[in-house]
Scaffold this motif. Structure first.
Motif, PDB file in Angstrom:
ATOM      1  N   ILE A 221      14.238 -55.067   6.386  1.00 41.15           N
ATOM      2  CA  ILE A 221      14.230 -55.673   7.725  1.00 41.15           C
ATOM      3  C   ILE A 221      14.269 -54.583   8.802  1.00 41.15           C
ATOM      4  O   ILE A 221      13.740 -54.760   9.899  1.00 41.15           O
ATOM      5  N   GLU A 222      14.860 -53.450   8.473  1.00 42.74           N
ATOM      6  CA  GLU A 222      14.947 -52.351   9.446  1.00 42.74           C
ATOM      7  C   GLU A 222      13.562 -51.776   9.741  1.00 42.74           C
ATOM      8  O   GLU A 222      13.291 -51.355  10.857  1.00 42.74           O
ATOM      9  N   GLU A 224      10.333 -53.191   8.710  1.00 40.34           N
ATOM     10  CA  GLU A 224       9.195 -54.094   8.888  1.00 40.34           C
ATOM     11  C   GLU A 224       9.712 -55.490   9.207  1.00 40.34           C
ATOM     12  O   GLU A 224      10.903 -55.680   9.402  1.00 40.34           O
ATOM     13  N   THR A 225       8.802 -56.455   9.262  1.00 40.44           N
ATOM     14  CA  THR A 225       9.220 -57.831   9.530  1.00 40.44           C
ATOM     15  C   THR A 225       8.864 -58.691   8.316  1.00 40.44           C
ATOM     16  O   THR A 225       7.846 -59.364   8.295  1.00 40.44           O
ATOM     17  N   ASP A 227       9.041 -61.627   5.299  1.00 42.97           N
ATOM     18  CA  ASP A 227       9.318 -63.057   5.221  1.00 42.97           C
ATOM     19  C   ASP A 227      10.705 -63.196   4.577  1.00 42.97           C
ATOM     20  O   ASP A 227      10.943 -62.650   3.501  1.00 42.97           O
ATOM     21  N   ILE A 228      11.594 -63.896   5.268  1.00 39.50           N
ATOM     22  CA  ILE A 228      12.963 -64.023   4.748  1.00 39.50           C
ATOM     23  C   ILE A 228      12.958 -64.627   3.338  1.00 39.50           C
ATOM     24  O   ILE A 228      13.784 -64.268   2.483  1.00 39.50           O
ATOM     25  N   LEU A 250      20.337 -63.631   7.600  1.00 43.79           N
ATOM     26  CA  LEU A 250      19.206 -62.694   7.626  1.00 43.79           C
ATOM     27  C   LEU A 250      18.370 -62.848   8.898  1.00 43.79           C
ATOM     28  O   LEU A 250      17.859 -61.858   9.438  1.00 43.79           O
ATOM     29  N   GLU A 251      18.239 -64.069   9.378  1.00 40.80           N
ATOM     30  CA  GLU A 251      17.481 -64.256  10.624  1.00 40.80           C
ATOM     31  C   GLU A 251      18.209 -63.602  11.798  1.00 40.80           C
ATOM     32  O   GLU A 251      17.593 -62.994  12.672  1.00 40.80           O
ATOM     33  N   TYR A 253      20.217 -61.082  11.481  1.00 40.65           N
ATOM     34  CA  TYR A 253      20.055 -59.646  11.215  1.00 40.65           C
ATOM     35  C   TYR A 253      18.707 -59.172  11.775  1.00 40.65           C
ATOM     36  O   TYR A 253      18.623 -58.132  12.445  1.00 40.65           O
ATOM     37  N   GLN A 254      17.675 -59.979  11.523  1.00 36.18           N
ATOM     38  CA  GLN A 254      16.326 -59.612  11.984  1.00 36.18           C
ATOM     39  C   GLN A 254      16.270 -59.527  13.517  1.00 36.18           C
ATOM     40  O   GLN A 254      15.714 -58.580  14.076  1.00 36.18           O
ATOM     41  N   ALA A 257      18.170 -56.443  14.621  1.00 39.16           N
ATOM     42  CA  ALA A 257      17.446 -55.200  14.318  1.00 39.16           C
ATOM     43  C   ALA A 257      16.289 -55.010  15.291  1.00 39.16           C
ATOM     44  O   ALA A 257      15.956 -53.879  15.670  1.00 39.16           O
ATOM     45  N   THR A 258      15.676 -56.108  15.717  1.00 36.18           N
ATOM     46  CA  THR A 258      14.575 -56.015  16.688  1.00 36.18           C
ATOM     47  C   THR A 258      15.125 -55.590  18.046  1.00 36.18           C
ATOM     48  O   THR A 258      14.550 -54.738  18.733  1.00 36.18           O
TER      49      THR A 258
END
Lengths: 427, 122
Positions: A221-222, A224-225, A227-228, A250-251, A253-254, A257-258
């Motif tokens: 996730i750090e 790239e993006t 698919d969860i 995780l969402e 987290y995403q 991270a963004t």
């Protein structure tokens, strides 16, 4: 001096035991934190003066950092003494290991077993007190036993029951005993679950085990993006509820991270400034910064952070434990955790030092903050509290004594005690 | 005229067993099996004694008792509470809410009969 492959790990272990920051130790011995990080992860060989300096800074015999089994055993004995708060000099540990090697091994094994049992007691006590699945299961068993007892008493104590009622009660007992057998079997299966199953018994535990296995960090996730679902599909999470909870984590987290890429934090590493300044500098919210710090690798940010998030009912939504700061899984946490103060003062960042009185406890620096989330117009905002914490190295003039939860807390005189502790007296 | 006992319990076989023994003792037993409208049923039936389970679908026995005691018509109505949750905090809560007697499952039939007799003869 010859060196072995595990010296770095021993240095790291000792440093963490002494609650010294990696950057502090690096400064003392005159190397960069990143170089010390490589040493601690056994990626750089070490010897000579640097090894001596590190041993001196860590107040440990240089031989104890070397590879031979005897020294390793001495170090373990010292750890046993430290854990059990026995005042033992290094020399006496060495003497014990040399003169009585079998007894030393026995002592070390015994200590390992005690710690393992203590961890199980904590987990089971937590579960017995708060696990809704277990509470429901026990309630079903007791209810069925009550029905059987009441009905069988009628049959055994009365001679003049109408045959119609007699048949009815016999049928009820038959049904209830079958139900009881099934409920008892389910309960036994649940309690007999092996260690892994016990750890992943509920969806929350399943998710926590998944996060723990990944050290709370998702490199994918750090960079790239993804698919969860791809991450979840290769995880060990099987329950639908567990997948749903993990997806939420995780969402978030995403999104974090963004908003706050690791690259943008590099200049601030190792983290030294206060949380508020850091969040202001990066124009992110305080909870975002807390989650980022809790989920980035310790070796990258130079400090190990623990974190807990909960709603106003005290239900724990997210938990990352670190050594010494034990937290219950099912709520009913210590009322003196600063997060509860924060929950009463939304949008204010609180900074405190606490002493966790658990057996392996320690002193921790904490940041607590309560965010008010407006999910929809017309409804009151949802309050979620967060507490980020890390080992506090400096002397703490004023610190609040806290525990994990009353049931396993040894502070006998605590005015907020809700129930007796299973620990007899303060450790 | 026999005094009325309203038994609020969701476990069918417990309802049957308790109804049987209490009826045999001469009480007029009526039953109800959910918490949702329990307070309305109590108001309508005006029983001499309420035997109340704690874990009920729709509304817990504690909530029913709390609402009952707020209503002047039911402030003194005897309530015997039955629960599988025997922790002291549950007993404390029931007492704070004004329960007349608190009994934990599994109970014996004679315990229930004695408690009912005591509460209805008072």
């Amino acid at each position: 001096m010859s060196v072995g492959d595990q010296i770095g790990a021993r240095i790291r272990e000792k440093r963490i035991q002494l609650r010294i920051r990696q950057s502090q130790l690096a400064k003392i011995v005159g190397v960069s934190p990143s170089y010390l990080n490589l040493i601690e992860h056994n990626r750089r060989r070490i010897g000579g003066k640097l090894l001596t300096d590190l041993a001196e800074a860590l107040a440990i015999d240089v031989d104890l950092l070397s590879e031979d089994g005897k020294s390793s055993k001495v170090a373990r004995l010292e750890e046993v003494a430290h854990y059990n708060k026995v005042d033992m000099q290094a020399e006496s540990a060495r003497e014990l290991a040399t003169r009585f090697p079998a007894w030393s091994s026995f002592l070390i094994d015994l200590d390992r077993n005690v710690r393992s049992l203590e961890a199980k007691i904590d987990a089971l006590s937590d579960r017995l007190s708060h696990d809704p699945q277990l509470a429901t299961s026990l309630h079903e068993v007791i209810t069925t036993v009550t029905a059987i007892r009441a009905t069988s008493s009628i049959l055994s104590e009365s001679d003049d029951i109408d045959p119609m009622w007699q048949r009815r009660f016999q049928r009820n007992i038959s049904e209830d005993s079958l139900r009881l057998a099934e409920e008892a079997q389910a309960l036994v299966d649940y309690l007999n679950a092996d260690e892994t199953e016990a750890r992943t018994g509920t969806p929350h535990e399943e998710v926590e085990a998944f996060l723990h296995e990944n050290d709370y960090h998702f490199e994918m996730i750090e960079t790239e993006t993804p698919d969860i679902d791809d991450i979840l599909n290769i995880s060990a999470i099987r329950s639908t509820a567990g997948r749903l909870l993990a997806r939420n984590v995780l969402e978030t987290y995403q999104m974090d991270a963004t908003a706050l890429p690791l690259a943008s934090l590099i200049d601030d590493l190792p983290i030294q400034t206060g949380l508020s300044q850091l969040a202001q500098k990066h124009r992110c919210t305080i909870p975002q910064m807390m989650r980022r710090l809790a989920c980035l690798p310790t070796e990258t940010i130079g400090r190990e952070f623990g974190m807990v998030s909960m709603d106003v009912t005290g239900s724990i939504l997210f938990r990352k434990q670190i050594d010494g700061f034990h937290m219950p899984r099912f709520g009913s946490a210590c009322a003196y955790w600063p997060i509860f103060q924060a929950l009463q003062m939304p949008m204010r960042l609180l900074e405190d030092v606490v002493i966790h009185t658990g057996r392996e406890g320690g002193t921790f620096h904490t940041y607590s903050y309560c965010e008010a989330i407006q999910d929809s117009i017309g409804r009151p905002p949802r309050l979620v509290g967060h507490m980020l914490f890390y080992p506090h190295v400096q002397e703490a003039a004023q610190a609040t004594r806290v525990g994990a939860t009353c049931r396993v807390c040894a502070i006998a005189t605590c005015p907020s005690r809700r129930e007796p502790s299973i620990l007899g007296e303060e450790l | 005229m026999a005094k009325t006992v309203l038994l609020i319990e969701d476990e069918v076989n417990i309802i049957e067993a308790l109804s049987f023994i209490l009826s045999r003792d001469g009480w007029d037993v009526v039953t109800h099996s959910n918490g949702h409208d329990a307070n309305e049923v109590i108001t309508r039936r005006e029983p001499d004694l309420v035997v109340l389970d704690v874990m009920l679908p729709g509304k817990s026995g504690f909530d029913i008792l709390r609402d009952l005691r707020r209503d002047p018509r039911h402030q003194n109505r005897p309530v015997l509470m039955l629960t599988a949750r025997g922790q002291s905090k549950d007993r404390d809560m029931a007492e704070q809410l004004g329960v007349s007697k608190f009994m934990t499952k599994p109970f014996s039939n004679s315990e229930v009969r004695n408690a009912v007799n005591e509460l209805l003869s008072g």
